[in-house]
Every structure is written in C-alpha cells, then in structure tokens.
Design a protein around this motif. Structure first.
Motif, PDB file in Angstrom:
ATOM      1  N   VAL A   1      -7.962  12.268  -4.386  1.00 49.44           N
ATOM      2  CA  VAL A   1      -8.679  11.063  -4.733  1.00 49.44           C
ATOM      3  C   VAL A   1      -7.251   9.630  -4.578  1.00 49.44           C
ATOM      4  O   VAL A   1      -7.413   8.893  -4.374  1.00 49.44           O
ATOM      5  CB  VAL A   1      -8.944  11.253  -6.090  1.00 49.44           C
ATOM      6  N   LEU A   2      -6.364  10.522  -4.688  1.00 52.41           N
ATOM      7  CA  LEU A   2      -4.987   9.757  -4.041  1.00 52.41           C
ATOM      8  C   LEU A   2      -4.721   9.645  -3.337  1.00 52.41           C
ATOM      9  O   LEU A   2      -4.622   8.401  -2.652  1.00 52.41           O
ATOM     10  CB  LEU A   2      -3.352  10.546  -5.154  1.00 52.41           C
ATOM     11  N   ALA A   3      -5.448  10.442  -1.841  1.00 55.43           N
ATOM     12  CA  ALA A   3      -5.696   9.920  -0.442  1.00 55.43           C
ATOM     13  C   ALA A   3      -6.098   8.527   0.181  1.00 55.43           C
ATOM     14  O   ALA A   3      -6.189   8.495   0.957  1.00 55.43           O
ATOM     15  CB  ALA A   3      -5.928  11.703   0.029  1.00 55.43           C
ATOM     16  N   THR A   4      -7.761   8.751  -0.689  1.00 53.13           N
ATOM     17  CA  THR A   4      -9.084   8.062  -0.987  1.00 53.13           C
ATOM     18  C   THR A   4      -7.936   6.437  -1.658  1.00 53.13           C
ATOM     19  O   THR A   4      -8.837   5.831  -0.749  1.00 53.13           O
ATOM     20  CB  THR A   4      -9.531   8.670  -1.361  1.00 53.13           C
ATOM     21  N   ALA A   5      -7.675   6.401  -2.683  1.00 49.91           N
ATOM     22  CA  ALA A   5      -6.404   5.093  -3.445  1.00 49.91           C
ATOM     23  C   ALA A   5      -5.960   4.521  -1.983  1.00 49.91           C
ATOM     24  O   ALA A   5      -6.299   3.663  -2.180  1.00 49.91           O
ATOM     25  CB  ALA A   5      -6.631   5.386  -4.446  1.00 49.91           C
ATOM     26  N   TYR A   6      -5.473   5.736  -1.641  1.00 50.13           N
ATOM     27  CA  TYR A   6      -3.982   5.340  -0.308  1.00 50.13           C
ATOM     28  C   TYR A   6      -4.737   4.180   0.611  1.00 50.13           C
ATOM     29  O   TYR A   6      -4.278   3.484   0.940  1.00 50.13           O
ATOM     30  CB  TYR A   6      -3.077   6.235   0.219  1.00 50.13           C
ATOM     31  N   ALA A   7      -5.907   5.216   1.101  1.00 51.50           N
ATOM     32  CA  ALA A   7      -6.857   4.265   2.179  1.00 51.50           C
ATOM     33  C   ALA A   7      -8.042   3.785   2.728  1.00 51.50           C
ATOM     34  O   ALA A   7      -8.166   2.440   3.418  1.00 51.50           O
ATOM     35  CB  ALA A   7      -7.520   5.712   2.555  1.00 51.50           C
ATOM     36  N   GLU A   8      -8.350   3.909   0.664  1.00 52.77           N
ATOM     37  CA  GLU A   8      -9.018   2.753   0.731  1.00 52.77           C
ATOM     38  C   GLU A   8      -8.894   1.379  -0.184  1.00 52.77           C
ATOM     39  O   GLU A   8      -9.555   0.202  -0.263  1.00 52.77           O
ATOM     40  CB  GLU A   8     -10.698   3.007   0.572  1.00 52.77           C
ATOM     41  N   GLN A   9      -7.914   0.828  -0.719  1.00 50.91           N
ATOM     42  CA  GLN A   9      -7.063   0.103  -2.363  1.00 50.91           C
ATOM     43  C   GLN A   9      -7.112  -1.129  -1.389  1.00 50.91           C
ATOM     44  O   GLN A   9      -5.574  -0.601  -0.808  1.00 50.91           O
ATOM     45  CB  GLN A   9      -6.510   0.525  -3.099  1.00 50.91           C
TER      46      GLN A   9
END
Length: 439
Positions: free
Chosen positions: A240-248
């Motif tokens: 979830v953290l990796a996705t947030a870094y990539a998409e936020q």
C-alpha cells in the motif's frame, strides 16, 4: 374541471423533480466540478498552459514595422551658408531571431511543461481531498438514517408495550406506577426519534453546504443499504505504501517541483554563456528642405531610390554582471534543496497517513466485530427480559433497562460500522482503489 386538476398535478411533478436523489458518485462529481478551490487550481492550469505556449513560441523571429517623421530646424547649412528647415521620414520593417543563447529556449520549454504537470497534480490533490470529505459526509447521512431507524423501531416496541400495559392496568394486573413508566418510556423514545430526525437533516444540510447547493431544503441522497457482513480485505502495508508513493498526486507534484528546480539551475547557468542574435532591416527614407537652393527629389522617387537591406549578427558576451549570474545559480540551488526537502516531507506525510489508515482500519474492524457481538448479547438479554416481564417475574423498570441496553448496542454497532467503512475507504484510497467503488 380539467383545468382545476392540472394545477395540483403540475405542482406534484415539480415537487418530485426537485426531490431528485443524489448518489455518492453524483455528489463527488458535483463537488469536483464546482468546488472553488478546484476551480482556482484549474484556472492556474490554464495559465500554465498559456505560459507553455509562450515558451514554445520563443524560437520564432520577431518582426516590427516602423514609420518615423521628423522636422529639423538647423542654424547653418554648408550649401547655403544659413539656417535651414528639413522634413524627413523613414519607414520599413525589422526582424530579429535568437541564434544561440546557451539552450535557454529549450530549458524554458521543458520547465513550462513541468509547471503544467505540477498544477495538474495540485488539482488532483484538491479533488482527492474534497472527494474524501464528501464520502465522509455522505456516510454520516447514511449512519444517522440508520440510527433513526433504530430509534423508530424502539419507539414501536415501547408503544406496543404501553398498549399492553394499559390493558393490564385496566384489568388490575399492574400498578399505576408501571403504566406511568410505560408512558414515560414512549415520551422519551419519541424525543429520541425527533432528535434523530434532526441529526439526519443536519447531516443533509452539511453535505449540501459542502456541495455549495443553492437550497439545502431540496437536497436528498439515495437510500443506501449496507450489509452488516463486511470484512477487512487483505492488505500488505508495504505494498500500500509503495502504491501511495507511486500514485499519490501530492508526491508526484513534489517530484515534478524538484525536477523544475533542477531546470532553474540550468537556466541560471546560461547567464554565463554568450548570446548570438541575428537581425534584418528593410527600409527607405525621404527628405525635403524648405529653403531655396536646397532641392530634393520627389517623395516617391526618394522612397524608391533609398531602399536599403541591412543584415546583422550581434554577439553579447557577459564579462561582469555584478555577480548576478553567480547569485542566481546559488539561489536556484537553494530552491532545489527546498524542493528536495519538500519531497521528503510529502513522502513522510504519505507514510504516516498510510500507517495511520492501516491502523485505523484494523482497529475499527475489531471495534465493529466487538459491537456486533455486543448486539447479539443484548438481543438475548432483551428477549429474556421481555419473556420474564410477560411471565410477571420482572418489572417494567428492569425491562426498560434491558431494552435501552439493546438500543445503545445497536447504535454503537451502526457507528462502528460506518466508521469502519470510512476507514476502509481511506485505506483503499492509498491502495489505489477508486473512492466511489463499493458504495
């Protein structure tokens, strides 16, 4: 008679049209299209796109026409050895084009592209913020309606109990105090229902204000039925953290701003490089004297005979600029450090938000399951109390306590459920799942 019937039917149609139910998606779309902060961000996007177009056009040459007129009053002309008066004019066109300026044109175009991206990410951030707020307000309406249903259900039970108590009292099977207590229970539950209706209206009002609707009285949302059988999905915190870094978009904006700061350093360094400019001038002139003895050709003849073509190349080499170029580079490097720090801050904020969302989702899941178990226990207790009361071994006071405990448990479960749903929505948001999905 037909004319008389038409008016109420038409009024009814208008009333039904005004009471259109809003879905969650409709609320989110309306908010993102009409929120003033988002509108302002979109205006900034348009300005940045115009700046990009301006940067793209800087490689084009400039062209300017000119037409000059002058009157000269001289004290002595060598041909006539006395004062003279002369009228002159000139006209033509000149053009300039930048041949070399250290790559500044391309750097400005690249920077303008980055600025456009930055404003777009800023708009996306504002859209996400307002969307989460709309979902929270929307769920609050659904919650308060469920609390109202619980209160109305409890009122129906107490009214039945009052009717039964009245019959028992009439038959002399219970004391007057028990009947009065049953009446008091109904009065209290009616107040609870009235308060619950006010809270529903308040929640609708709050969402209508958030949506900036002109009249909250005509606003209503669709009926939403959410099952109590909801579970927390499987989430990997690191994923979830990796996705947030990539998409936020907040992180993307910070990354773009850092890249923009790097371009500013390159732009500042071009101040040390020479600039080469090409020029071309095409023109003609005319002169006339008002003194005898000074004869000039006709106007059109002079314009034809005095045509000139001038080609030029100008080279500007910076030698000493009061240390401005050096200071500009240093300032740009400091701005890059600030942009780097801002990126780290955004990542830290995202990390904290994701961890908080993950913790809150797990905690609210446990609270919801606990609340459901409390309802099950309270239902058993209330049912046993009712049976005991019916058998005459329990008084109405103890029955009322058991029933109130059930109502409190049901209310707490409803609150825990919608708190859990919203916490899951926040976690889904960071996991890259659309906010309106699943409701």
């Amino acid at each position: 008679m037909k004319k008389i019937l038409f008016v109420p039917i038409f009024i009814c149609f208008i009333s039904l049209s005004a009471q259109e139910k809003w879905s969650l998606e409709a609320c989110v779309n309306h908010a993102t299209e009409n929120n003033l902060t988002i509108i302002q961000n979109r205006i900034n996007e348009e300005i940045s796109e115009n700046d990009l177009q301006y940067a793209n056009n800087q490689w084009l040459p400039t062209a300017n026409g000119y037409f000059d007129n002058s009157l000269t009053l001289g004290t002595n002309h060598p041909s006539i050895d006395k004062g003279y008066q002369q009228y002159t004019n000139s006209l033509g066109i000149n053009s300039q084009i930048t041949i070399y300026n250290g790559g500044l044109l391309n750097l400005n175009k690249e920077k303008a592209n980055l600025v456009v991206d930055s404003y777009q990410f800023q708009t996306e951030t504002a859209i996400n913020d307002i969307s989460l707020l709309v979902i929270n307000y929307y769920l609050n309406i659904v919650l308060n309606r469920e609390l109202l249903m619980i209160a109305e259900g409890n009122l129906a039970v107490t009214e039945q109990q009052l009717d039964r108590s009245q019959k028992l009292f009439d038959n002399g099977r219970i004391a007057r105090a028990d009947l009065v207590q049953a009446e008091a229970n109904v009065a209290q539950d009616k107040k609870t229902v009235a308060d619950a209706k006010i809270e529903v209206d308040r929640a609708l009002f709050n969402l209508s204000v958030l949506l900036q609707l002109p009249d909250y009285r005509e606003f209503d949302i669709e009926t939403v039925n959410i099952s109590d059988d909801i579970k927390m999905g499987l989430y990997d915190l690191n994923q979830v953290l990796a996705t947030a870094y990539a998409e936020q978009p907040a992180v993307k904006k910070a990354e773009v701003d850092l890249e923009t700061a790097g371009k500013d350093i390159e732009i500042a360094k071009t101040g040390f490089l020479p600039t080469i400019t090409g020029s071309y001038n095409f023109g003609t002139s005319y002169a006339d004297y008002f003194n005898k003895g000074l004869v000039a050709d006709a106007w059109l003849s002079q314009w034809h005979d005095n045509l000139t073509n001038v080609f030029g190349v100008q080279v500007n080499i910076p030698i000493f600029e009061k240390f401005n170029n050096k200071l500009n580079v240093q300032k740009a490097q400091i701005s890059e450090s600030l942009a780097q720090n801002n990126l780290e801050q955004q990542k830290q904020t995202i990390r904290e938000n994701v961890q908080e969302a993950y913790f809150n989702a797990n905690a609210s899941s446990i609270a919801f399951e606990t609340a459901k178990e409390s309802v099950r226990s309270s239902e058993i207790s209330a049912d046993f109390a009712q049976r005991s009361f019916d058998a005459g071994v329990l008084n109405i006071y103890d029955l009322n306590i058991a029933r109130n405990n059930l109502v409190v448990a049901q209310s707490q479960m409803a609150q825990a459920k919608y708190n859990f749903i919203f916490r899951m929505k926040v976690l889904d948001f960071y996991a890259g799942i659309p906010l309106t999905e699943g409701l």
